[in-house]
Design an enzyme around this catalytic site. Structure first.
Site, PDB file in Angstrom:
ATOM      1  N   SER A  73       0.826  -1.208   0.000  1.00  0.00           N
ATOM      2  CA  SER A  73       0.000   0.000   0.000  1.00  0.00           C
ATOM      3  C   SER A  73       0.857   1.255   0.000  1.00  0.00           C
ATOM      4  CB  SER A  73      -0.853  -0.026   1.265  1.00  0.00           C
ATOM      5  OG  SER A  73      -1.471   1.219   1.457  1.00  0.00           O
ATOM      6  N   TYR A 109      -1.773  -0.052  10.144  1.00  0.00           N
ATOM      7  CA  TYR A 109      -2.034  -0.694   8.857  1.00  0.00           C
ATOM      8  C   TYR A 109      -0.812  -0.528   7.938  1.00  0.00           C
ATOM      9  CZ  TYR A 109      -3.662  -1.206   4.084  1.00  0.00           C
ATOM     10  OH  TYR A 109      -3.762  -1.575   2.764  1.00  0.00           O
ATOM     11  N   LYS A 142       2.156  -3.396   6.522  1.00  0.00           N
ATOM     12  CA  LYS A 142       2.562  -3.628   5.123  1.00  0.00           C
ATOM     13  C   LYS A 142       4.072  -3.436   4.980  1.00  0.00           C
ATOM     14  CE  LYS A 142      -1.502  -4.449   3.342  1.00  0.00           C
ATOM     15  NZ  LYS A 142      -1.841  -5.768   2.799  1.00  0.00           N
TER      16      LYS A 142
END
Ligand code: UDP
Length: 336
Positions: free
Chosen positions: A122, A146, A150
């Site tokens: 991302s 989040y 990643k």
């Protein structure tokens, strides 16, 4: 891995929004996509181009069983939790699923002799932009768990390439939008937080209004600029990444964005034009951690993967998402 008819690709998260579009692209390229998904956010109706195997990333025995059954040539790994605000509130889930789960998947690949993975990463790995558009070499300082989850897996992939010959492409998505032209699949999250589906739900009368989070950003109309990319173009990049791994070893990362910045107000304007609806808006304070501008420099993907983005005008993204929403409303898909 050489592309060949009926070669199997294991697609974790294949029942989700991006995953289902990836399965279609993989099938169109001549592979058999096998979806591995626990359906916590995905839908069995979205699995149309190959079998669905239920299972959790953290279930090593189940992963072994599925890998032994299908002997996949490679893995495309999209399973994971994606709600940024939830990751701030409850990071444990994100580290368990997105980090421990992914490491469990990599270790299952090692046990089963699978050496290639395409990882769904991302733009959130970058954090606050220091330059715009952002190239892959942009510093990485994620601002939420989040994004950190990643980034951590991208680091793990670098080490696994060196130590275990497990080769990877990480694809850093910017803002996925739109729906496949066939009308069978589209965006249907259990809790919708993304701008375009929310705007279209307001257009359809499913919501009273759509929030604009902040109108004092240093942008042309005061609202945030994002880089929207059609999900079918995004999906095709996964196939190109599989081909790239045929001739490349190591751990690679590519941005996937359109390079065109669109403000929140511009999205709403185009949606008004396409739907013919009024779409009431309400102004709300900025969301914590939302940068003013996120724009991808995707020239690496274009040059090295041969990636193209023929579906990614704002009009195409909004109109395909609108067509999907209307079908879903007409009851042709069961949105659960
Ligand atoms: N946004 C908004 N109203 C909403 C949802 C999103 O104004 O109801 C804005 C959000 O602040 C961001 C952009 O729309 O600038 C895209 O947000 P989205 O959640 O779709 O994707 P993100 O960029 O957060 O991954």
């Amino acid at each position: 891995m050489v592309a060949a008819d009926s070669q199997t690709i294991l697609v974790t998260g294949g029942a989700g929004y991006i995953g289902s579009h990836v399965c279609k692209a993989v099938a169109e390229a001549g592979y058999l996509p096998v979806t591995y998904d626990n359906l916590c956010a995905g839908h069995s109706w979205a699995v149309r181009w190959g079998p669905l195997e239920g299972g959790d990333l953290i279930d090593a025995a189940r992963l072994d069983e599925v890998m032994r059954k299908y002997k996949p040539a490679a893995v495309i790994h999209l399973a994971g939790l994606i709600v940024v605000s939830e990751s701030v509130r409850d990071p444990a889930q994100y580290y368990l699923n997105n980090v421990s789960g992914s490491i469990g998947l990599l270790d299952a690949m090692r046990r089963n002799g699978i050496e290639q993975i395409v990882f769904s990463s991302s733009a959130a790995v970058y954090g606050e932009p220091e330059m715009t558009p952002m190239p892959e070499a942009h510093p990485q300082q994620p601002v939420n768990p989040y994004g950190t989850s990643k980034q951590m897996i991208e680091r793990v992939l670098q080490d696994y390439a060196r130590a275990y010959n497990l080769h990877s492409v990480s694809l850093r998505y910017f803002n996925a939008a739109g729906a496949d032209a066939g009308g069978e699949i589209g965006e249907a999250h259990p809790v919708e937080t993304h701008l375009i589906p929310l705007v279209l739900e307001a257009a359809a009368g499913k919501r009273h209004s759509v929030a604009i989070y902040g109108e004092d950003y240093p942008t042309r109309d005061g609202t945030c600029i994002r880089d929207y990319i059609h999900v079918s173009d995004l999906a095709r990049a996964h196939v190109l990444a599989l081909h790239y791994l045929d001739n490349s070893v190591g751990a690679h990362a590519f941005n996937l964005g359109n390079g065109t910045g669109t403000t929140v107000r511009e999205v709403i304007e185009v949606a008004r034009r396409i739907t013919g609806a009024v779409i009431p808006v309400r102004l709300e304070p900025p969301r914590p951690g939302d940068p003013a501008i996120l724009l991808a420099d995707s020239s690496r993907a274009r040059q090295l993967l041969g990636w193209q983005t023929p579906h990614s005008t704002l009009e195409q993204m909004v109109s395909s998402a609108w067509a999907w929403q209307q079908r879903a409303h007409a009851g042709q898909q069961v949105m659960v």
